[in-house]
Scaffold this motif. Structure first.
Motif, PDB file in Angstrom:
ATOM      1  N   LEU A  54      18.817  18.748 -26.706  1.00  0.00           N
ATOM      2  CA  LEU A  54      19.548  20.005 -26.599  1.00  0.00           C
ATOM      3  C   LEU A  54      20.788  19.888 -27.470  1.00  0.00           C
ATOM      4  N   GLU A  55      20.983  20.869 -28.355  1.00  0.00           N
ATOM      5  CA  GLU A  55      22.126  20.831 -29.265  1.00  0.00           C
ATOM      6  C   GLU A  55      22.987  22.070 -29.112  1.00  0.00           C
ATOM      7  N   HIS A 101      14.813  31.281 -20.562  1.00  0.00           N
ATOM      8  CA  HIS A 101      16.173  31.646 -20.973  1.00  0.00           C
ATOM      9  C   HIS A 101      16.413  31.652 -22.480  1.00  0.00           C
ATOM     10  N   LEU A 102      15.446  31.197 -23.258  1.00  0.00           N
ATOM     11  CA  LEU A 102      15.626  31.163 -24.710  1.00  0.00           C
ATOM     12  C   LEU A 102      14.565  32.036 -25.372  1.00  0.00           C
ATOM     13  N   GLY A 117      22.892  27.461 -16.925  1.00  0.00           N
ATOM     14  CA  GLY A 117      22.693  26.364 -17.865  1.00  0.00           C
ATOM     15  C   GLY A 117      22.016  25.167 -17.234  1.00  0.00           C
ATOM     16  N   VAL A 118      22.206  24.034 -17.883  1.00  0.00           N
ATOM     17  CA  VAL A 118      21.559  22.792 -17.465  1.00  0.00           C
ATOM     18  C   VAL A 118      22.629  21.723 -17.233  1.00  0.00           C
ATOM     19  N   TRP A 126      23.419  27.888 -21.255  1.00  0.00           N
ATOM     20  CA  TRP A 126      22.338  28.416 -22.097  1.00  0.00           C
ATOM     21  C   TRP A 126      22.914  29.115 -23.318  1.00  0.00           C
ATOM     22  N   ARG A 127      23.996  29.854 -23.147  1.00  0.00           N
ATOM     23  CA  ARG A 127      24.576  30.623 -24.249  1.00  0.00           C
ATOM     24  C   ARG A 127      25.134  29.721 -25.360  1.00  0.00           C
ATOM     25  N   ASP A 128      25.424  28.449 -25.042  1.00  0.00           N
ATOM     26  CA  ASP A 128      25.978  27.525 -26.036  1.00  0.00           C
ATOM     27  C   ASP A 128      24.918  26.785 -26.844  1.00  0.00           C
TER      28      ASP A 128
END
Length: 119
Positions: free
Chosen positions: A64-65, A90-91, A25-26, A40-42
């Protein structure tokens, strides 16, 4: 503060503001005490918001939401270049077209680059 100091402050990124990415993630460090982590998965949506306040104020934000959080990251944050690479990697289906349009915008607009598909 001199006029030159003011102009330099307007165009210099905040030293404590940084974006770091990894395969999970970030992380967003707004200050040394305030760090936000998003997996990333969220993520459910990624957009870019622009406004008409540039060039002397921040006018481009990566948004980012998740289902329960919305974070706007100023383009001036250190690490936004790597964020762009990670978003594309990743998306699935991340669209760089709206990002390119956003970088040319001088208006108050939102450009959606990615939305999570329903399972």
């Amino acid at each position: 503060m001199t006029v030159w100091d003011w102009v330099e402050a307007c165009f210099s990124p905040q030293p404590s503001a940084a974006v770091t990415c990894d395969n999970e993630g970030v992380s967003l460090a707004f200050t040394r005490r305030r760090v936000v982590r998003i997996a990333w998965r969220d993520l459910v949506r990624v957009a870019i918001e622009t406004n008409d306040r540039g060039p002397f104020e921040e006018d481009v934000f990566f948004v980012l939401e998740t289902d329960d959080n919305r974070v706007a990251i100023p383009q001036s944050f250190s690490g936004t270049d790597s964020l762009i690479s990670y978003l594309g990697d990743h998306l699935p289906g991340f669209d760089f077209g709206p990002m390119i349009a956003a970088m040319a915008s001088t208006d108050n607009q939102e450009f959606v680059c990615w939305e999570k598909q329903a399972d």
